[in-house]
Structure formats: structure tokens, C-alpha cells
Motif scaffolding. Structure first.
Motif, PDB file in Angstrom:
ATOM      1  N   ASP A 168       0.838  -1.198   0.000  1.00  0.00           N
ATOM      2  CA  ASP A 168       0.000   0.000   0.000  1.00  0.00           C
ATOM      3  C   ASP A 168       0.878   1.255   0.000  1.00  0.00           C
ATOM      4  O   ASP A 168       1.734   1.433   0.870  1.00  0.00           O
ATOM      5  N   ASN A 169       0.662   2.148  -0.971  1.00  0.00           N
ATOM      6  CA  ASN A 169       1.527   3.313  -1.147  1.00  0.00           C
ATOM      7  C   ASN A 169       1.410   4.328  -0.018  1.00  0.00           C
ATOM      8  O   ASN A 169       2.408   4.921   0.402  1.00  0.00           O
ATOM      9  N   ILE A 170       0.198   4.559   0.460  1.00  0.00           N
ATOM     10  CA  ILE A 170       0.031   5.514   1.562  1.00  0.00           C
ATOM     11  C   ILE A 170       0.713   4.996   2.816  1.00  0.00           C
ATOM     12  O   ILE A 170       1.404   5.738   3.524  1.00  0.00           O
ATOM     13  N   LEU A 171       0.562   3.706   3.095  1.00  0.00           N
ATOM     14  CA  LEU A 171       1.205   3.122   4.272  1.00  0.00           C
ATOM     15  C   LEU A 171       2.724   3.175   4.139  1.00  0.00           C
ATOM     16  O   LEU A 171       3.431   3.393   5.133  1.00  0.00           O
ATOM     17  N   LYS A 172       3.237   2.992   2.941  1.00  0.00           N
ATOM     18  CA  LYS A 172       4.680   3.115   2.720  1.00  0.00           C
ATOM     19  C   LYS A 172       5.168   4.508   3.095  1.00  0.00           C
ATOM     20  O   LYS A 172       6.243   4.670   3.687  1.00  0.00           O
ATOM     21  N   GLU A 173       4.374   5.526   2.741  1.00  0.00           N
ATOM     22  CA  GLU A 173       4.742   6.909   3.062  1.00  0.00           C
ATOM     23  C   GLU A 173       4.759   7.130   4.577  1.00  0.00           C
ATOM     24  O   GLU A 173       5.684   7.754   5.116  1.00  0.00           O
ATOM     25  N   LEU A 174       3.753   6.620   5.251  1.00  0.00           N
ATOM     26  CA  LEU A 174       3.695   6.770   6.714  1.00  0.00           C
ATOM     27  C   LEU A 174       4.863   6.044   7.374  1.00  0.00           C
ATOM     28  O   LEU A 174       5.496   6.567   8.300  1.00  0.00           O
ATOM     29  N   ASP A 175       5.167   4.847   6.896  1.00  0.00           N
ATOM     30  CA  ASP A 175       6.255   4.059   7.472  1.00  0.00           C
ATOM     31  C   ASP A 175       7.610   4.725   7.246  1.00  0.00           C
ATOM     32  O   ASP A 175       8.487   4.681   8.106  1.00  0.00           O
ATOM     33  N   SER A 176       7.771   5.338   6.085  1.00  0.00           N
ATOM     34  CA  SER A 176       9.018   6.050   5.791  1.00  0.00           C
ATOM     35  C   SER A 176       9.230   7.199   6.769  1.00  0.00           C
ATOM     36  O   SER A 176      10.344   7.422   7.264  1.00  0.00           O
ATOM     37  N   ILE A 177       8.152   7.922   7.073  1.00  0.00           N
ATOM     38  CA  ILE A 177       8.238   9.023   8.041  1.00  0.00           C
ATOM     39  C   ILE A 177       8.658   8.494   9.407  1.00  0.00           C
ATOM     40  O   ILE A 177       9.505   9.080  10.084  1.00  0.00           O
ATOM     41  N   ILE A 178       8.086   7.370   9.813  1.00  0.00           N
ATOM     42  CA  ILE A 178       8.417   6.766  11.109  1.00  0.00           C
ATOM     43  C   ILE A 178       9.896   6.377  11.161  1.00  0.00           C
ATOM     44  O   ILE A 178      10.603   6.688  12.121  1.00  0.00           O
ATOM     45  N   LEU A 179      10.365   5.715  10.123  1.00  0.00           N
ATOM     46  CA  LEU A 179      11.743   5.215  10.105  1.00  0.00           C
ATOM     47  C   LEU A 179      12.769   6.335  10.213  1.00  0.00           C
ATOM     48  O   LEU A 179      13.837   6.146  10.809  1.00  0.00           O
ATOM     49  N   PHE A 180      12.466   7.489   9.648  1.00  0.00           N
ATOM     50  CA  PHE A 180      13.446   8.579   9.631  1.00  0.00           C
ATOM     51  C   PHE A 180      13.232   9.593  10.748  1.00  0.00           C
ATOM     52  O   PHE A 180      13.845  10.656  10.731  1.00  0.00           O
ATOM     53  N   GLN A 181      12.381   9.273  11.714  1.00  0.00           N
ATOM     54  CA  GLN A 181      12.298  10.099  12.911  1.00  0.00           C
ATOM     55  C   GLN A 181      13.550   9.903  13.765  1.00  0.00           C
ATOM     56  O   GLN A 181      14.166   8.831  13.748  1.00  0.00           O
ATOM     57  N   ASN A 182      13.908  10.928  14.534  1.00  0.00           N
ATOM     58  CA  ASN A 182      15.083  10.814  15.404  1.00  0.00           C
ATOM     59  C   ASN A 182      14.888   9.754  16.478  1.00  0.00           C
ATOM     60  O   ASN A 182      15.773   8.933  16.718  1.00  0.00           O
ATOM     61  N   GLU A 183      13.732   9.767  17.117  1.00  0.00           N
ATOM     62  CA  GLU A 183      13.419   8.782  18.150  1.00  0.00           C
ATOM     63  C   GLU A 183      12.009   8.253  17.917  1.00  0.00           C
ATOM     64  O   GLU A 183      11.047   8.713  18.549  1.00  0.00           O
ATOM     65  N   PRO A 184      11.864   7.307  17.008  1.00  0.00           N
ATOM     66  CA  PRO A 184      10.517   6.810  16.685  1.00  0.00           C
ATOM     67  C   PRO A 184       9.849   6.117  17.861  1.00  0.00           C
ATOM     68  O   PRO A 184      10.509   5.458  18.670  1.00  0.00           O
TER      69      PRO A 184
END
Length: 308
Positions: A168-184
């Protein structure tokens, strides 16, 4: 042409322009929600409630709990979820985006839920904004009343809606944001990592979380999928996590999972260090049979259970 005629024509042109301009901004709430221009919205702390939605917004605020569809042991349909359904039928896409900035957390989260349910094309912007805020919301689901971050509530609403989470493309976008947070957040990161197998550049970012931040979720992910590539780093950092963590603060499940991942190395030295940890940190007492079973499975029989 007489002066009054020119004046009349000018008035007609102005009225026509205003009418057409307003009409072009009207968004049908029944149409598919794509990305809409939200320039300026992110810079606004709290938006005013659209006048035509004031009644339903006031009804949501009056209860002031993010209620799921069914609550209590009897599974009754909640009043605020009924309000949510009215909001879903009534509000346009632009109005919902505005309401995600509402100062009331329940209104903001319910509005984001509607956008999630309708696969709003720019859900990532709402999610990113929520992550950058510290706002939490009181939640009632079934018999459980809890408090949670509004970003997590939005993510899990969309996550629960999706069957093909890997693609799912939208979920990929959300997951990418999570992964690149400083402290997820640990649970959001856990979800993101279980959704799919990652390649570059995500694998590099996951290794940074694992070895620079000693992030347990990243360590578990790499130990499951890339153990051969990161063997020594994983062994060192998982042992570090075992030794430095007081598992009364993270829970029995986390304790068990850490022990389980370390036992997969089949290393006698690591096994001894696990036993030493369990002699000192006895939080495993909350589920002793589970720990006994996994140690027995790996041939660790010399642990004197009766002495501790």
C-alpha cells in the motif's frame, strides 16, 4: 453608453466573479478524496470550526472521548462514534483537513480518521504534523479506557483498514516518516518494520537505529532478516540491550523477546550471560513457564529455578 448602464454592468460582472470563485472552492464530500491544496494550514496553530459543522463538532467535544464503534462489556454502539459517522457523511475534504487543526484532540483525531477511511492522498502531511505535536487523546474501545498520542491513533486507524500492508503506497509513506524520525515511537516502529522487508536506503537507516541508538525494534528486525550481514554488531548490541535494560520498565514480553533473539546465536557464552541476567533481573517471574520452556528448548537445564 449611459453612465448608469456601465455602472450596472460592472456590478453584474463583480457578482458573477464572486459567485464563480466561491463555487470553484466548493468540495463535494461524496467525491474521492485526493490531495487538496493545504498551503498555510500547517502554519496555523488551531483552525476555527466551519460554521455549518459547529453543531456536530460541539456534540463530539461534549463527550470528549475518542470512542470506537463498540464500548462496554455489552458492546454497545457509542454515542461519539455516531457523531463521528455524521461528521464522515457531512464534512468535505477541505473541512476535514481544517478540523485536524482543531484545538480539541478528539475532533482533530476523528477528522483524521475520516481522511484515513477515505484514503486521502496527502495523509502523510496530517500524520507528520501530528507526530510533531505532543497531543494525546483519551480513548475508549470495548472495556478499555486509555490515553494515546494522536499520531498513533491516526496510523492505526489506517493500518487496520489495509489488507495488503506490504504494497500500500500511503502506508509506505507513513512508514518512511516513522523510520526517519530521530526517536521513533516503539510501537509505530514495530508496525513499520513488520509491514515489509526493506532495502536501501531504508536498511541503512534501520542499521543506524539499531547500532547508534540501540533501538530494540531495529535490532530484532535485523536479527531476523540480515543476521549474517550484521552478525557481530547484532550480538554485541543485543547483549548490551539485555544488560542495560531494567525489564520491569519495558515488560515481560520485551524481556522474553530479547532472550529469544539472543538464544538464536547458539553461543554458550551468550547463554551464560542470559542466565546471569535472569538471576539479577527477575521480571521473568511474571511468566516463568514461558522462559523455562525456551531455555529447555536450547538445552539450558543447569538453571536452578527453585533457588530464585
Amino acid at each position: 453608453m449611459p453612465h448608469f448602464v456601465r455602472y450596472l454592468l460592472a456590478i453584474i460582472v463583480c457578482i458573477t466573479f464572486v459567485f464563480c470563485n466561491n463555487k470553484s472552492k466548493t468540495i463535494n464530500s461524496e467525491t474521492k478524496l485526493d490531495t487538496i491544496d493545504t498551503i498555510g494550514i500547517d502554519s496555523i496553530i488551531y483552525e476555527q470550526t466551519p460554521i455549518r459543522l459547529k453543531s456536530i463538532v460541539d456534540s463530539i467535544i461534549k463527550i470528549n472521548v475518542l470512542e470506537f464503534e463498540h464500548i462496554t462489556i455489552a458492546g454497545l454502539k457509542s454515542k461519539n462514534y455516531r457523531n463521528f459517522e455524521v461528521l464522515k457523511k457531512t464534512a468535505s475534504a477541505l473541512e476535514l483537513v481544517i478540523l485536524t487543526n482543531n484545538k480539541n484532540e478528539v475532533v482533530a483525531t476523528y477528522s483524521a480518521w475520516v481522511l484515513a477511511d477515505k484514503s486521502y492522498g496527502d495523509l502523510k502531511s496530517i500524520f507528520k504534523r501530528f507526530l510533531n505535536q505532543t497531543r494525546t487523546v483519551k480513548t475508549h474501545s470495548g472495556c478499555i479506557i486509555s490515553e494515546g498520542h494522536i499520531a498513533s491513533k491516526l496510523y492505526h486507524r489506517y493500518w487496520n483498514n489495509i489488507k495488503d500492508r506490504e504494497n500500500d503506497n500511503i502506508l509506505k509513506e507513513l512508514d518512511s516518516i516513522i523510520l526517519f524520525q530521530n526517536e521513533p515511537d516503539w510501537l509505530l516502529l514495530h508496525r513499520a518494520l513488520e509491514n515489509r522487508l526493506y532495502e536501501k536506503p531504508f536498511k541503512k537507516r534501520i542499521s543506524e537505529l539499531a547500532f547508534k541508538n540501540t533501538n530494540k525494534e531495529a535490532l530484532f528486525y535485523l536479527n531476523n532478516w540480515h543476521k549474517a550481514e550484521y552478525y557481530e554488531e547484532l550480538k554485541y548490541n543485543l547483549l548490551k540491550y539485555l544488560k542495560e535494560t531494567e525489564f520491569k520498565n519495558t515488560g515481560t514480553s520485551d524481556y522474553f523477546r530479547t532472550v529469544k533473539e539472543l538464544l538464536r546465536f547458539n553461543n554458550p557464552i551468550i547463554n551464560d550471560q542470559i542466565v546471569e541476567k535472569m538471576k539479577k533481573d527477575k521480571h521473568w517471574h511474571h511468566d516463568p513457564e514461558k522462559f523455562r520452556s525456551i531455555l529447555d528448548h536450547h538445552g539450558i537445564y543447569y538453571f536452578n529455578w527453585s533457588s530464585i
